[in-house]
Design a protein around this motif. Structure first.
Motif, short mmCIF file in Angstrom:
data_model
loop_
_atom_site.label_atom_id
_atom_site.label_comp_id
_atom_site.label_asym_id
_atom_site.label_seq_id
_atom_site.Cartn_x
_atom_site.Cartn_y
_atom_site.Cartn_z
N GLN A 63 -6.22 -1.23 9.45
CA GLN A 63 -6.24 -2.60 9.97
C GLN A 63 -5.27 -2.71 11.14
O GLN A 63 -4.23 -2.04 11.17
N VAL A 64 -5.63 -3.54 12.09
CA VAL A 64 -4.74 -3.83 13.21
C VAL A 64 -4.10 -5.19 12.94
O VAL A 64 -4.79 -6.22 12.85
N CYS A 65 -2.77 -5.19 12.76
CA CYS A 65 -2.05 -6.39 12.36
C CYS A 65 -1.20 -6.90 13.52
O CYS A 65 -0.59 -6.11 14.27
N GLY A 81 -2.57 1.05 7.15
CA GLY A 81 -3.65 1.46 6.25
C GLY A 81 -3.49 0.93 4.84
O GLY A 81 -4.27 1.30 3.95
N ALA A 82 -2.51 0.07 4.57
CA ALA A 82 -2.28 -0.43 3.21
C ALA A 82 -3.38 -1.42 2.82
O ALA A 82 -3.73 -2.30 3.61
N PRO A 83 -3.92 -1.32 1.62
CA PRO A 83 -4.99 -2.21 1.20
C PRO A 83 -4.54 -3.66 1.01
O PRO A 83 -5.36 -4.57 1.04
N SER A 122 5.96 0.78 2.63
CA SER A 122 5.87 0.62 1.19
C SER A 122 7.24 0.90 0.57
O SER A 122 8.14 1.45 1.22
N ALA A 123 7.38 0.57 -0.71
CA ALA A 123 8.65 0.82 -1.40
C ALA A 123 8.92 2.32 -1.48
O ALA A 123 10.08 2.75 -1.38
N ARG A 124 7.88 3.12 -1.65
CA ARG A 124 8.09 4.56 -1.75
C ARG A 124 8.57 5.15 -0.43
O ARG A 124 9.42 6.04 -0.41
N ILE A 135 1.99 -1.83 0.94
CA ILE A 135 3.25 -2.20 1.58
C ILE A 135 4.02 -3.17 0.69
O ILE A 135 3.45 -3.84 -0.18
N LEU A 136 5.33 -3.22 0.92
CA LEU A 136 6.21 -4.06 0.10
C LEU A 136 5.89 -5.54 0.31
O LEU A 136 5.72 -5.99 1.45
N GLU A 137 5.76 -6.29 -0.78
CA GLU A 137 5.50 -7.73 -0.69
C GLU A 137 6.77 -8.49 -1.05
O GLU A 137 7.35 -8.29 -2.12
#
Length: 793
Positions: A63-65, A81-83, A122-124, A135-137
């Protein structure tokens, strides 16, 4: 126990660096195992909001954000690329120039033809989790553009401490904060919090049918919660630093209270409970499905939480699946109970379980902290998931709750044990810092420990508290005030190192195994004997005291063979616990075992498996260290765990002192062993008693040798022949050697030929041919009469 220093500072401001605090706690009895940062090093990561997320023109999974990082100007374009990347989400952005864990540098890049000015993380990727779920929310009210390390207070340190089994009160942030406050003299404070008001009259009935095991049970109904909400970031982060994974608001809150206050709690789905709660002992064989999906059969000495339909939890250990809280749960029943340590100890291990709750209840939980824990849990849960709490209902048998009795502390006793006497004011301040009530008297003090200190019962307990708080390293050294007299050592006692060196020289490695063993294995080895059963075993396969050293040796052989170590020689010197007329008898034993090929794999010799006689040779080398090798004999015998026909009883001067043999084939198969182990075991103090050296005259007269070939029964052992020859020779026999054993042509079936070399010598004269002839004739006649031997011509 993992302790976040950021969390600790909510309770006490110790003013010490992490390493220094760890050293102080170690000297106070809480060994520091590790000091680690709360998060790995990274920089240039800030909070950001995704303004729009559109599909990448050349990649379906990207996705392009457009991202607002709070820096003003045009939004940044990030390819992700995070869902879970979506418009409106607040997440974290590693800006161009940022450095992530593992020395990853973020640069502007072009992904499938589209420019990307950073990375949504992401957290990892930040080293904050092992899992990767996108990704981290972050919460919707998180400020944009703030440095993530500051927001999450990641510049924190986590101490991992080893809390001893007698200090269950220290298995919480509050417990360790009390220790730190007492060590540093800083005040202990309680984090601000307000009790949630009762807004409904809903309750759930509780009955104590086993009040001795559970004299106090607090329950509270909270209606109208939303368990689909996410726990706040600060709470999830504190759980992570303590090694606990965030799951849902209800579970996270109960885990948080457990870690903070040390009170295990459990939440039930109220709508799945039937009629009322009963705290009772289980029925023998009663089934229960636990939260982890495991089905167990309970015994009558296990405590359960049950409703009208049966058990809904294993008290103090783990809840049941039937009443488990779900995402859809809207009404919960919270439990905060006191379970007596003796009612919980060992039950989890019998079922192969070990939980945070069982570890604390086995050691002892403060019976007075339940109310505080319930209020704290309610405050957090209502703030996170909403809901209307009902009143806290306390069901108890007050007379069965533990009561801490006063313990005297005498100055004279303190001086005697520590070698120093601190000032009364120092003693009083230190003990009061631990929450104890201290009253001075003529001889010293009368001290009443607080409800959470189960380990304070006698005067030496208080002296230990004083010593560790003032610091063992501060106690002055002093020379002994009296002469130390060493006990004389008997010359007949063989040095242990001498024996072990003899075995080591023959290729054996010493092992040290547990004194408690697998009851199933021991029962196979000794079906007629019953070992002493442990009341509180550390594991179900270490539940009885050993009757022999063989179970530990066999377990070591099996573990090594499963790791492709087939050639093994091991020994052990230790105590076993055998049944006696006056209870259990402790006996010191020496045992050894070997298995596999006789020699390491090589080109110079064929591969041969060790046998009974290899072990017998090793054992004879050990017995020779007593100086009386001739006193030992081996007779064929039977043992329930040894191979029939390959078993011998070891005798010293005719008295049994041990066993020697090959493991029974059925046990070899049952233990899944590649080779059959050879084993011996001796009663150490009896078998290895040393002959005290004494002068013997060296004869000036010559030795005379005569050879003798005998035909004897196949089953006749050489020891029987040696015994008769030695008896007849009456002190003139200096040595007896076997130089040939023959079976085959010319020898009738069931018989064997043994060729002996007899060496005679007298200290007072030269033996004549007539003397020797008379001796040989007497020996032949005796052997013919006693063992039915015939002279082979």
């Amino acid at each position: 126990m993992k302790l976040s220093l950021d969390w600790l500072r909510d309770w006490v401001d110790c003013g010490l660096a992490p390493a220094e605090l760890g050293a102080r706690l170690t000297m106070a009895g809480f060994e520091l195992e590790s000091v680690t940062p709360a998060a790995p090093a990274f920089a240039g990561v800030v909070t950001a909001r995704i303004l729009a997320a559109e599909r990448h023109p050349r990649a379906d999974k990207l996705q392009v954000c457009r991202v607002d990082a709070g820096q003003g100007g045009e939004p940044l374009q990030i390819v992700c690329g995070a869902p879970n990347a979506r418009a409106g989400l607040i997440t974290v952005l590693a800006q161009v120039g940022a450095r992530l864990p593992n020395d990853v540098a973020i640069r502007a890049a072009k992904l499938r033809g589209v420019e990307s000015a950073g990375m949504l993380c992401s957290a990892r990727e930040l080293g904050l989790s092992e899992t990767h779920e996108g990704i981290l929310e972050l919460p919707a009210d998180t400020p944009i553009g703030q440095d993530l390390r500051e927001l999450m207070r990641l510049d924190d340190t986590v101490l991992e401490l080893n809390v001893t089994p007698n200090r269950g009160d220290a298995m919480s942030v509050l417990g360790l904060a009390r220790e730190v406050a007492a060590l540093t003299g800083r005040p202990l404070r309680s984090p601000a919090g307000a009790a949630a008001p009762t807004t409904t009259a809903a309750t759930f009935p509780v009955r104590l049918d086993a009040a001795q095991a559970c004299p106090r049970f607090l329950g509270r109904v909270i209606d109208g919660i939303d368990n689909r909400r996410a726990s706040p970031l600060w709470l999830r982060e504190r759980l992570r630093r303590s090694g606990v994974r965030a799951i849902s608001p209800v579970v996270d809150v109960t885990n948080y209270v457990l870690l903070e206050l040390g009170q295990p709690m459990h939440a039930y789905d109220h709508d799945r409970l039937q009629q009322s709660i009963h705290v009772r002992h289980a029925n023998e064989g009663e089934p229960l499905e636990l939260l982890d999906g495991r089905r167990v059969e309970l015994t009558s000495n296990m405590l359960v939480i049950a409703d009208a339909a049966g058990p809904v939890g294993l008290a103090g250990i783990m809840g049941g699946a039937r009443s488990a809280v779900q995402d859809t749960t809207t009404r919960v029943f919270l439990e905060a109970a006191y379970f007596a340590p003796q009612a919980i100890a060992g039950r989890a291990r019998r079922l192969g379980l070990s939980t945070d709750a069982s570890q604390r209840f086995e050691r002892g939980v403060d019976p007075r902290i339940g109310q505080r824990a319930m209020e704290r849990a309610t405050e957090l849960l209502v703030a996170i998931a909403g809901g209307e709490p009902g009143p806290i209902v306390v069901t108890e048998e007050a007379g069965l709750l533990p009561v801490r009795t006063a313990v005297p502390l005498r100055r004279e006793r303190l001086q005697r044990l520590l070698g120093t006497l601190p000032d009364d004011g120092v003693i009083e301040r230190l003990l009061q810092g631990l929450g104890m009530t201290v009253v001075r008297d003529e001889q010293g003090f009368t001290v009443t420990p607080p409800s959470h200190r189960f380990d304070i019962a006698i005067e030496p307990d208080l002296i230990e508290e004083v010593a560790r708080l003032i610091g063992y390293d501060t106690i002055p050294e002093a020379a002994p005030t009296r002469t130390q007299n060493l006990r004389p050592r008997s010359e007949t006692a063989i040095d242990e190192q001498r024996v072990l060196d003899a075995l080591a020289a023959r290729g054996y490695h010493e092992i040290v195994s547990f004194a408690f063993v697998d009851p199933a294995l021991q029962q196979r080895l000794y079906p007629q004997l019953e070992g002493a059963t442990l009341a509180n075993p550390i594991a179900s396969d270490l539940a009885v005291m050993r009757l022999s050293l063989w179970p530990g040796l066999l377990r070591a052989i099996r573990e090594n063979q499963h790791r492709q170590q087939d050639r093994l020689r091991i020994c052990e010197h230790g105590v076993v616990f055998q049944p006696g007329t006056d209870g259990v008898r402790e006996v010191t034993m020496l045992a050894a075992a070997f298995t596999g090929p006789r020699l390491p794999e090589q080109w110079g010799a064929a591969r041969e498996t060790t046998d009974f006689y290899d072990l017998k040779g090793d054992l004879e080398a050990v017995l020779a260290s007593t100086g009386r090798a001739a006193a030992f004999s081996f007779i064929a015998s039977t043992h329930p765990c040894l191979h029939p026909g390959r078993t011998a009883r070891v005798l010293r001067d005719g008295q049994p002192v041990g066993w020697l043999g090959e493991l029974h084939p059925e046990l070899v198969a049952a233990l899944d062993l590649t080779y059959a182990p050879q084993l011996f075991e001796l009663e150490y103090n009896i078998a290895l008693r040393v002959e005290v050296p004494a002068y013997t005259e060296v004869s000036r007269f010559p030795r005379v040798r005569r050879d003798l070939a005998l035909l004897v029964d196949e089953a006749l052992p050489f020891s029987a022949i040696r015994e008769r020859v030695t008896s007849v020779a009456a002190g003139l026999l200096k040595d007896l050697r076997v130089f040939d054993v023959y079976r085959g042509a010319g020898i009738e079936p069931g018989r064997k030929s043994i060729a002996l070399g007899l060496i005679f010598q007298d200290n007072s004269r030269t033996l004549t041919d007539e003397d020797i002839a008379r001796l040989m004739a007497a020996i032949r006649d005796d052997l013919s009469a006693s063992v039915k031997a015939r002279i082979r011509e």
